[in-house]
Design a protein around this motif. Structure first.
Motif, PDB file in Angstrom:
ATOM      1  N   UNK A  62      77.647  -8.818  39.503  1.00 23.57           N
ATOM      2  CA  UNK A  62      77.839  -8.219  40.829  1.00 23.57           C
ATOM      3  C   UNK A  62      77.120  -6.872  40.921  1.00 23.57           C
ATOM      4  N   UNK A  63      77.253  -6.069  39.881  1.00 19.86           N
ATOM      5  CA  UNK A  63      76.632  -4.746  39.888  1.00 19.86           C
ATOM      6  C   UNK A  63      75.135  -4.838  40.134  1.00 19.86           C
ATOM      7  N   UNK A  64      74.472  -5.745  39.452  1.00 18.04           N
ATOM      8  CA  UNK A  64      73.008  -5.822  39.569  1.00 18.04           C
ATOM      9  C   UNK A  64      72.557  -6.574  40.814  1.00 18.04           C
ATOM     10  N   UNK A  65      73.346  -7.541  41.289  1.00 15.67           N
ATOM     11  CA  UNK A  65      72.931  -8.289  42.479  1.00 15.67           C
ATOM     12  C   UNK A  65      73.018  -7.459  43.751  1.00 15.67           C
ATOM     13  N   UNK A  66      73.957  -6.518  43.806  1.00 14.30           N
ATOM     14  CA  UNK A  66      74.107  -5.735  45.039  1.00 14.30           C
ATOM     15  C   UNK A  66      73.444  -4.363  44.940  1.00 14.30           C
ATOM     16  N   UNK A  67      72.668  -4.145  43.890  1.00 12.64           N
ATOM     17  CA  UNK A  67      71.996  -2.867  43.677  1.00 12.64           C
ATOM     18  C   UNK A  67      70.483  -3.041  43.768  1.00 12.64           C
ATOM     19  N   UNK A  68      69.752  -2.143  44.424  1.00 15.23           N
ATOM     20  CA  UNK A  68      68.292  -2.231  44.480  1.00 15.23           C
ATOM     21  C   UNK A  68      67.685  -2.177  43.075  1.00 15.23           C
ATOM     22  N   UNK A  69      66.561  -2.849  42.841  1.00 11.68           N
ATOM     23  CA  UNK A  69      65.957  -2.868  41.504  1.00 11.68           C
ATOM     24  C   UNK A  69      65.704  -1.483  40.923  1.00 11.68           C
ATOM     25  N   UNK A  70      65.284  -0.525  41.743  1.00 10.82           N
ATOM     26  CA  UNK A  70      64.950   0.803  41.233  1.00 10.82           C
ATOM     27  C   UNK A  70      66.170   1.603  40.804  1.00 10.82           C
ATOM     28  N   UNK A  71      67.369   1.080  41.086  1.00 10.42           N
ATOM     29  CA  UNK A  71      68.591   1.834  40.817  1.00 10.42           C
ATOM     30  C   UNK A  71      69.508   1.132  39.814  1.00 10.42           C
TER      31      UNK A  71
END
Length: 429
Positions: free
Chosen positions: A337-346
């Motif tokens: 969930x953390x990585x799917x809802x976060x922009x790649x640069x962040x």
């Protein structure tokens, strides 16, 4: 296993770079959990008090709130391969120092606390770099499968580490057991030299550190999904997961077993976690990740409540194994969930903030259990915490979209999958 699900799992395992980072994670977990069991049993053997036993986990997690935001920023800006190698080198040197003290019979509790604190620094550096690298290697479309395999692999380490550690303590003593820990650390360091990780697409190198971190915090405050996830993470790490640290006390005092069976009991939840991660790894196009995340949390709290009161070893083992099934859902969906809802640069910074929440909650919860256990009993302290955990989960279910909102992003998944091959051409040396 459905053919399409099996194909996704196999396609992830066919990636040579993913297999390498997967093996690195597995060996690291074997060493980490073996180390924790050996040092925890050593402290319990010397002090016979729940408070020093609690301090092992407290000091292990204290570096996380301090190091993790910067570790995530490093993962966004610099060579993740070099970060992983440097962290593992620190781990190996720390283990060498502890082994030397054990062989000289000069080890003291404060030295153990320093060693586990250094291990916490290493964990803070490793997690953002390794997990964001996995996403870049496999793409968002196969992220659930890859992270499920990561949990599966880590669970094997969590299972084998305490088992091996407990048996070695009883057969060759603390020095022999820690010598094996050092050998695994050295093997992990050697394997890391083979890592190939794509360049991070993260924060601009000229961007001020504090501004870069503030951007990530503002993003969290504007995302109800991430707020709910971080809230549940803190509840579970404060009120549920510290129970594991007190297994030596419960096994020794309540169940009347030695180091070998305590090691087996510490590995019990891994058997359930292994089964749960295997099921998730074969799941295709999971839509409601938050339901698995929250449901896993409820299962863990329930099993913890029942475990501390059982007078039978076999039932205690079974309850911990069932709790492991819930932990598989929690662990896999936490990172997903953390990585799917976060922009790649962040993503590196967001994984760092996740580690901050873990590192802030775990020492507080563990220390509180240790203090209550001295005043009352370990069982009463853990049961009270689990009850509070149930109550605190209700706001996350009612006030955040974790359970009710779909977090899948099919368009992004397809785009990421198509770009994996192009990015891999710019791999780090």
């Amino acid at each position: 296993m459905q053919p399409q699900s099996r194909a996704l799992v196999l396609s992830v395992l066919r990636e040579a770079d993913f297999r390498t980072i997967w093996c690195v994670g597995g060996l690291s977990e074997v060493a980490r959990w073996m180390e924790q069991l050996v040092l925890s049993w050593l402290i319990w053997h010397v002090t016979r008090s729940p408070l020093p036993l609690a301090l092992v986990l407290v000091f292990n997690n204290l570096p996380r709130p301090l190091c993790s935001p910067f570790a995530g920023l490093l993962a966004d800006r610099f060579s993740r391969r070099r970060i992983l190698i440097g962290a593992q080198l620190l781990n190996t040197l720390t283990a060498l120092g502890v082994l030397g003290l054990l062989m000289l019979e000069r080890i003291e509790p404060w030295q153990v606390f320093v060693a586990v604190a250094l291990q916490g620094v290493v964990k803070s550096l490793e997690d953002p770099s390794r997990r964001t690298a996995i996403l870049d290697l496999v793409g968002a479309g196969r992220l659930v499968n890859a992270l499920s395999l990561e949990v599966l692999n880590n669970t094997l380490g969590k299972m084998l580490g305490p088992l091996i550690g407990g048996v070695l303590i009883e057969t060759v003593g603390f020095s022999g057991a820690y010598g094996c820990v050092l050998a695994v650390h050295a093997a992990t360091l050697g394997l890391m030299t083979r890592l190939r990780i794509p360049h991070a697409q993260g924060a601009r190198s000229g961007e001020p550190v504090w501004h870069s971190l503030a951007v990530a915090v503002r993003y969290v405050l504007q995302s109800p999904m991430l707020l709910g996830l971080l809230y549940v993470t803190m509840v579970m790490n404060a009120l549920a997961f510290p129970t594991r640290q007190f297994i030596p006390a419960i096994g020794s005092e309540s169940l009347g077993v030695g180091a070998g069976l305590v090691g087996l009991l510490a590995a019990a939840e891994s058997f359930g976690q292994l089964a749960g991660a295997g099921v998730i790894a074969c799941t295709r196009r999971l839509r409601y990740h938050g339901r698995v995340f929250v449901g896993g949390s409820v299962i863990v709290l329930l099993m913890v409540t029942l475990f501390v009161w059982t007078p039978w070893y076999a039932l205690a083992f079974a309850l911990l194994a069932l709790g492991g099934c819930g932990q598989a859902g929690f662990s896999t969906m936490q990172s997903t969930i953390t990585m799917l809802v976060t922009p790649p640069a962040m993503r590196g910074r967001m994984m760092g903030l996740l580690s901050v929440c873990i590192g802030a909650a775990t020492p507080l919860g563990t220390l509180e259990i240790g203090v209550l256990a001295v005043t009352f009993t370990v069982q009463h302290a853990i049961a009270l915490n689990a009850l509070v955990g149930f109550l605190l989960l209700a706001p996350a279910i009612a006030l955040t979209p974790l359970v009710w909102q779909c977090v899948s992003q099919p368009a992004l998944m397809v785009a990421d999958d198509e770009s994996v091959t192009r990015r891999r051409g710019a791999g780090e040396a």
